[in-house]
Enzyme design. Structure first.
Site, PDB file in Angstrom:
ATOM      1  N   LYS A  55      32.904  22.354  24.550  1.00 50.33           N
ATOM      2  CA  LYS A  55      32.461  23.469  25.383  1.00 50.33           C
ATOM      3  C   LYS A  55      33.448  24.628  25.267  1.00 50.33           C
ATOM      4  O   LYS A  55      34.555  24.480  24.739  1.00 50.33           O
ATOM      5  CB  LYS A  55      32.338  23.010  26.839  1.00 50.33           C
ATOM      6  CG  LYS A  55      33.664  22.561  27.452  1.00 50.33           C
ATOM      7  CD  LYS A  55      33.489  22.090  28.879  1.00 50.33           C
ATOM      8  CE  LYS A  55      34.837  21.678  29.475  1.00 50.33           C
ATOM      9  NZ  LYS A  55      34.727  21.280  30.892  1.00 50.33           N
TER      10      LYS A  55
ATOM     11  N   TYR B 269      55.548  49.897  32.471  1.00 49.02           N
ATOM     12  CA  TYR B 269      55.154  50.564  33.708  1.00 49.02           C
ATOM     13  C   TYR B 269      56.041  50.175  34.886  1.00 49.02           C
ATOM     14  O   TYR B 269      56.354  49.010  35.102  1.00 49.02           O
ATOM     15  CB  TYR B 269      53.701  50.218  34.047  1.00 49.02           C
ATOM     16  CG  TYR B 269      52.713  50.785  33.066  1.00 49.02           C
ATOM     17  CD1 TYR B 269      52.596  52.167  32.876  1.00 49.02           C
ATOM     18  CD2 TYR B 269      51.890  49.946  32.328  1.00 49.02           C
ATOM     19  CE1 TYR B 269      51.687  52.689  31.974  1.00 49.02           C
ATOM     20  CE2 TYR B 269      50.968  50.454  31.426  1.00 49.02           C
ATOM     21  CZ  TYR B 269      50.870  51.826  31.248  1.00 49.02           C
ATOM     22  OH  TYR B 269      49.968  52.335  30.359  1.00 49.02           O
TER      23      TYR B 269
END
Length: 367
Positions: free
Chosen positions: A34, A258
């Site tokens: 999956k 940042y």
């Protein structure tokens, strides 16, 4: 040249499949692929698993099942997350086994007009997880409904363990006892259930008494240890790495990224790795990553950006330069488990993270 790559070692996939197959004796091996083969590329890893011992495959959705069948896989494929409102008949026509995960799902299949082939189903019984699965009070109704339907073939029962990654947790034995009771009840009602399975990766590796007719491992196939602290000889198949784009000096007291949340304590150099939160590096990874470059580890510093993050090279004694490979995890870098521990998560999530602009590169022959 790709700036950001996951290298998938097909020989490791083959090794892990054989290792698991050899551990389970006469039981069949359902390989769970999956989420695009746990982010390893279902179309590439499933054939390797099939060639090295996988008897069947498990996926989550109908779309995954159809995509897997389209690769040429001919062995049974079980799909366990679907809605009656979907085109489930397309899955039946493709020879996909559907999980009966509620009384409603059973009723829809029973009431459906006959198809060109029998509808093959496996009944998922809920034994404690309280997620998808038929509850005990509904067993008799569902088992009887399926028993009396001429166009449905029941392959068996299955369930999912909640605490198998905690050796010694009594919940595993409680669930196994409930599951055996479900099998006994189905047979007492005249429903044939030839193949029954409950073992996920940790139970496959540590509970041979629960192997039953088939096991259903997932993460272990990709080389990750499902139980912290144990080593079963699995080989991790994924390495995530980026090519450094910039190396530049930074002075003592200067910051990077940042907010300038990190500042250099001495003159040195920083390098930029082209992987950010858009690619799967969590912003919360700040200060938790150790990136491996040319045989040496370097700390990630400052905030993780959308497209890149920064590592500190000190005075760069080893001559790191633009173009060098920076390993985020796997291979020579942090293991997926080490990174998971640092991020307070699990290695399953870590290997599902590389996305965005990451390109897969396959190595080995799957032998």
């Amino acid at each position: 040249m790709n700036l950001l790559t996951t290298r998938i070692d097909l020989d490791a996939i083959a090794h892990n499949t054989r290792l698991l197959k050899n551990r389970v004796g006469a039981a069949k091996l359902m390989a769970v692929v999956k989420a695009d083969g746990y982010n390893h590329g279902m179309d590439r890893v499933a054939p390797v698993m099939a060639a090295n011992g996988a008897d069947a495959f498990g996926v989550a959705t109908i779309a995954e099942a159809l995509a897997l069948r389209a690769t040429g896989i001919t062995t049974p494929i079980l799909c366990w997350i679907w809605s009656p409102e979907q085109d489930w008949a397309a899955a039946v026509e493709a020879g996909i086994d559907l999980a009966v995960i509620s009384p409603r799902h059973a009723r829809v299949l029973v009431d459906a007009p006959p198809t060109s082939r029998a509808i093959r189903v496996s009944v998922k019984v809920d034994t404690a997880l309280h997620r998808s699965g038929v509850d005990e009070q509904d067993w008799d109704a569902v088992f009887t409904l399926l028993r009396d339907c001429g166009h449905i073939e029941v392959t068996g029962l299955f369930t999912h363990l909640s605490c198998a990654d905690e050796p010694g947790n009594p919940e595993t034995d409680h669930q196994a006892e409930t599951f055996r009771r479900a099998i006994d009840r189905a047979r007492a009602l005249g429903l044939e259930v030839p193949e029954n399975h409950l073992c996920n990766s940790p139970a496959t590796l540590t509970r041979p008494d629960l192997h039953m007719d088939m096991v259903r491992p997932g993460v272990a196939l990709y080389g990750l240890e499902p139980i912290p602290g144990l080593d079963h000889g699995l080989r991790p198949a994924m390495t995530w790495a980026g090519a450094i784009t910039v190396v530049k000096p930074i002075r003592k007291g200067e910051g990077t990224s940042y907010g300038l949340t990190w500042r250099a304590e001495a003159d040195g150099f920083v390098a930029v790795v082209p992987a950010g939160y858009a690619d799967g590096v969590p912003r919360a990874a700040q200060d938790h990553l150790r990136v491996h470059v040319n045989g040496h580890d370097y700390p990630q510093v400052g905030r993780v950006c959308m497209d890149q993050f920064v590592i500190f090279l000190g005075d760069n004694p080893h001559g790191v330069t633009a173009g060098d490979e920076a390993v985020i995890f796997g291979g020579t870098g942090m293991s997926a488990t080490e990174l998971a521990d640092a991020l307070a998560t699990i290695n399953y999530e870590v290997i599902c993270r590389p996305t965005g602009r990451t390109v897969r590169d396959y190595t080995g022959e799957g032998k």
